[in-house]
Design a protein around this motif. Sequence first.
Motif, PDB file in Angstrom:
ATOM      1  N   ARG A  29     -65.959  26.899  65.502  1.00  0.00           N
ATOM      2  CA  ARG A  29     -67.000  26.539  64.433  1.00  0.00           C
ATOM      3  C   ARG A  29     -67.896  26.570  65.764  1.00  0.00           C
ATOM      4  NH1 ARG A  29     -66.618  25.171  59.088  1.00  0.00           N
ATOM      5  NH2 ARG A  29     -64.605  24.551  58.946  1.00  0.00           N
ATOM      6  N   TRP A  56     -66.360  31.801  58.271  1.00  0.00           N
ATOM      7  CA  TRP A  56     -66.240  29.786  58.278  1.00  0.00           C
ATOM      8  C   TRP A  56     -65.774  30.025  56.301  1.00  0.00           C
ATOM      9  CZ3 TRP A  56     -70.733  29.610  62.106  1.00  0.00           C
ATOM     10  CH2 TRP A  56     -69.673  30.230  63.628  1.00  0.00           C
ATOM     11  N   TRP A  58     -68.507  31.501  54.876  1.00  0.00           N
ATOM     12  CA  TRP A  58     -69.454  31.816  53.793  1.00  0.00           C
ATOM     13  C   TRP A  58     -70.193  32.865  52.999  1.00  0.00           C
ATOM     14  CZ3 TRP A  58     -75.050  29.525  55.664  1.00  0.00           C
ATOM     15  CH2 TRP A  58     -74.899  27.760  56.514  1.00  0.00           C
ATOM     16  N   ARG A  66     -75.095  30.508  47.052  1.00  0.00           N
ATOM     17  CA  ARG A  66     -74.194  30.775  48.966  1.00  0.00           C
ATOM     18  C   ARG A  66     -74.770  31.767  49.488  1.00  0.00           C
ATOM     19  NH1 ARG A  66     -70.134  26.832  49.663  1.00  0.00           N
ATOM     20  NH2 ARG A  66     -69.305  28.869  51.166  1.00  0.00           N
ATOM     21  N   TYR A  98     -71.253  26.147  63.547  1.00  0.00           N
ATOM     22  CA  TYR A  98     -71.717  25.522  62.658  1.00  0.00           C
ATOM     23  C   TYR A  98     -70.668  24.525  62.199  1.00  0.00           C
ATOM     24  CZ  TYR A  98     -70.042  25.536  57.146  1.00  0.00           C
ATOM     25  OH  TYR A  98     -69.788  25.058  56.091  1.00  0.00           O
ATOM     26  N   LEU A 103     -75.937  24.966  59.699  1.00  0.00           N
ATOM     27  CA  LEU A 103     -75.369  25.852  60.947  1.00  0.00           C
ATOM     28  C   LEU A 103     -76.592  25.943  61.771  1.00  0.00           C
ATOM     29  CD1 LEU A 103     -73.390  29.177  60.320  1.00  0.00           C
ATOM     30  CD2 LEU A 103     -76.192  29.397  61.421  1.00  0.00           C
ATOM     31  N   ALA A 160     -76.357  23.640  55.468  1.00  0.00           N
ATOM     32  CA  ALA A 160     -74.560  24.616  54.716  1.00  0.00           C
ATOM     33  C   ALA A 160     -74.679  24.978  53.642  1.00  0.00           C
ATOM     34  CB  ALA A 160     -73.154  23.814  55.606  1.00  0.00           C
TER      35      ALA A 160
END
Length: 162
Positions: A29, A56, A58, A66, A98, A103, A160
């Motif tokens: 992370r 991660w 995203w 998103r 993250y 983030l 996030a």
Amino acid sequence: MSTTRQPPPGDLGPEPDEAGPAPATPGARVRTLVLSGASGVVPLARDFTRQALHDWGWLPAPTADRRAAAEDVLLVVSELVTNACLHAEGPERLRVAYGTKALRLEVTDRGAGQPAPRTPHRAGRPGGHGMFIVQRLCLDWGVVRAPGATGKTVWAELAAPA
């Protein structure tokens, strides 16, 4: 927003690895990229961050919200690294961390200046929009200086995606 307070405590991982990029291990992370001496640092930083966002989960983004969150992260990285290039003798390191709720982006440089949004902000003029954009897109941002050392770390946190 405070530009001088220490970063808030959180679950955003350990201190950066001074030796270079953190290994891309499953579940990692925190990623660190050394930028000192590199050329093309803005696209390099964006590509590095884009890869972290992909690793991660995203990206690829399944929804417009998103996708917008990931694009905001990439824009903030570009602005922070560009500001270090223009106003602070260039960036030395990018750290992307993250946590469960945010983030965090950190750009370390050797500059003595204090970043701040230009006041008043003039939308119709070219240039001078970097920290205004960071302020608008981020939950918070600030500057950390190590006592007795040159330079600073400019950090910014974005929410996030849910």
